[in-house]
Design an enzyme around this catalytic site. Structure first.
Site, PDB file in Angstrom:
ATOM      1  N   ASP A   1       0.844  -1.101  -0.106  1.00  0.00           N
ATOM      2  CA  ASP A   1      -0.146  -0.028  -0.016  1.00  0.00           C
ATOM      3  C   ASP A   1       1.032   1.212  -0.089  1.00  0.00           C
ATOM      4  O   ASP A   1       2.176   1.369   0.638  1.00  0.00           O
ATOM      5  CB  ASP A   1      -0.794   0.058   1.278  1.00  0.00           C
ATOM      6  CG  ASP A   1      -1.957  -1.078   1.448  1.00  0.00           C
ATOM      7  OD1 ASP A   1      -2.475  -1.359   0.064  1.00  0.00           O
ATOM      8  OD2 ASP A   1      -2.336  -1.520   2.293  1.00  0.00           O
TER       9      ASP A   1
ATOM     10  N   ASP B   1      -6.752  -1.272  -4.779  1.00  0.00           N
ATOM     11  CA  ASP B   1      -7.806  -1.157  -3.813  1.00  0.00           C
ATOM     12  C   ASP B   1      -8.905  -0.303  -4.385  1.00  0.00           C
ATOM     13  O   ASP B   1     -10.101  -0.182  -4.228  1.00  0.00           O
ATOM     14  CB  ASP B   1      -7.435  -0.637  -2.412  1.00  0.00           C
ATOM     15  CG  ASP B   1      -6.422  -1.470  -1.774  1.00  0.00           C
ATOM     16  OD1 ASP B   1      -6.734  -2.908  -2.172  1.00  0.00           O
ATOM     17  OD2 ASP B   1      -5.835  -1.166  -0.833  1.00  0.00           O
TER      18      ASP B   1
END
Length: 157
Positions: free
Chosen positions: A121, A135
């Site tokens: 991330d 995402d």
């Protein structure tokens, strides 16, 4: 079916490339809008929003969810007239793009997880949990499906 494959493939490739670049290039935080938004490398062992489940349950849940979405998406791609008897082609295409984004993002997160069990991330906005391109694809796809469903139900009334 072509729209589904193109959307899914684009989401998959873009997500994998950006996660790879983040792993290779982000050593520290890069501020975009001061402390509000920027790029910050983070490795997430969990699923959505850092939620963690027991390892086997987590992989099983992800796999089952992707299989269900793929089955529904393929049905839509093969038989759009069943869901859109009087709807325009753009509505059917938007649904296939949405499913493609969800599938591509989901597969990208699985690919990212393969080497070390972690998802890369790197997008940080406010106090929201750090996330990645995959995402974002999943979220945008889900929002498109919700909007399409809402619009379709209003037209049917």
């Amino acid at each position: 079916m072509r729209i589904l494959i193109i959307a899914g493939g684009t989401a998959l490739v873009a997500s994998v490339i950006f996660s790879f670049l983040a792993d290779q290039l982000l050593a520290g935080r890069i501020a975009i809008l001061g402390s509000f938004a920027g790029f910050q490398l983070s490795h997430n062992p969990g699923i959505a929003f850092g939620l963690r489940l027991p390892p086997v349950a987590q992989e099983l849940l992800i796999g089952i969810a992707l299989i269900i979405v793929a089955i529904i998406a393929i049905r839509h791609a093969r038989h759009p007239q069943a869901r859109y008897p009087q709807a325009s082609r753009p509505a059917a295409a938007a649904t296939l793009v949405a499913f493609g984004l969800i599938l591509g993002g989901g597969i990208a997160n699985i690919v990212d997880r393969i080497p070390d069990g972690l998802v890369t991330d790197f997008i940080q906005i406010g106090t929201f949990p750090t996330f990645n391109v995959a995402d974002s694809c999943i979220t945008v796809g889900a929002i498109l499906l919700i909007l399409e469903s809402f619009i379709r139900s209003r037209r049917e009334r």
